[in-house]
Design a protein around this motif. Structure first.
Motif, PDB file in Angstrom:
ATOM      1  N   ASN A  79      -7.553  32.721 101.135  1.00  0.00           N
ATOM      2  CA  ASN A  79      -6.959  33.540 102.197  1.00  0.00           C
ATOM      3  C   ASN A  79      -5.999  34.586 101.657  1.00  0.00           C
ATOM      4  O   ASN A  79      -5.683  35.542 102.351  1.00  0.00           O
ATOM      5  N   MET A  88      -5.582  37.482 108.614  1.00  0.00           N
ATOM      6  CA  MET A  88      -5.685  36.248 109.401  1.00  0.00           C
ATOM      7  C   MET A  88      -4.436  35.381 109.230  1.00  0.00           C
ATOM      8  O   MET A  88      -3.935  34.803 110.198  1.00  0.00           O
ATOM      9  N   GLU A  92      -1.886  34.353 112.228  1.00  0.00           N
ATOM     10  CA  GLU A  92      -1.562  32.948 112.501  1.00  0.00           C
ATOM     11  C   GLU A  92      -0.045  32.736 112.437  1.00  0.00           C
ATOM     12  O   GLU A  92       0.530  32.055 113.285  1.00  0.00           O
TER      13      GLU A  92
END
Length: 121
Positions: A79, A88, A92
């Protein structure tokens, strides 16, 4: 009458001014990278609007930092390697920060989570 309207508009602009809340230090944590772990250092700033929201965010900095560390450290190393993955993670983090702030204050404050530096070893 016009002068009063201008003063109100001027105050609204100040109240909506974009400001950035810096974390007290970079986050250092490990993440899973296949069969091993990698160490990550991330520098983060939070975008808020207006002096009042900035002051509130600063008052709750320990809560914000704790929430951010939880979100950042539960990610997979992949990530942090791509722009989409980082987007992302930022989204989040923003969602979780606003959720804990809403529970505490009745409203979220964070418009964006910004990575100003990421190093992975």
């Amino acid at each position: 009458m016009r002068g009063g309207e201008d003063a109100t508009k001027s105050q609204d602009v100040i109240d909506e001014q974009v400001l950035y809340v810096s974390m007290s230090r970079p986050f250092i944590f490990s993440v899973a990278a296949g069969a091993r772990e990698r160490l990550v250092q991330a520098e983060v700033q939070l975008m808020v609007r207006g002096e009042a929201k900035m002051a509130t965010a600063k008052r709750h900095l320990p809560l914000l930092e704790s929430t951010l560390l939880a979100v950042l450290s539960r990610q997979d190393a992949d990530n942090y390697l791509t722009a989409e993955g980082k987007r992302m993670v930022r989204q989040e983090a923003q969602n979780e920060l606003n959720q804990v702030l809403a529970e505490e204050l009745g409203e979220g404050l964070v418009e964006q989570v910004l990575f100003t530096g990421i190093v992975m070893q």
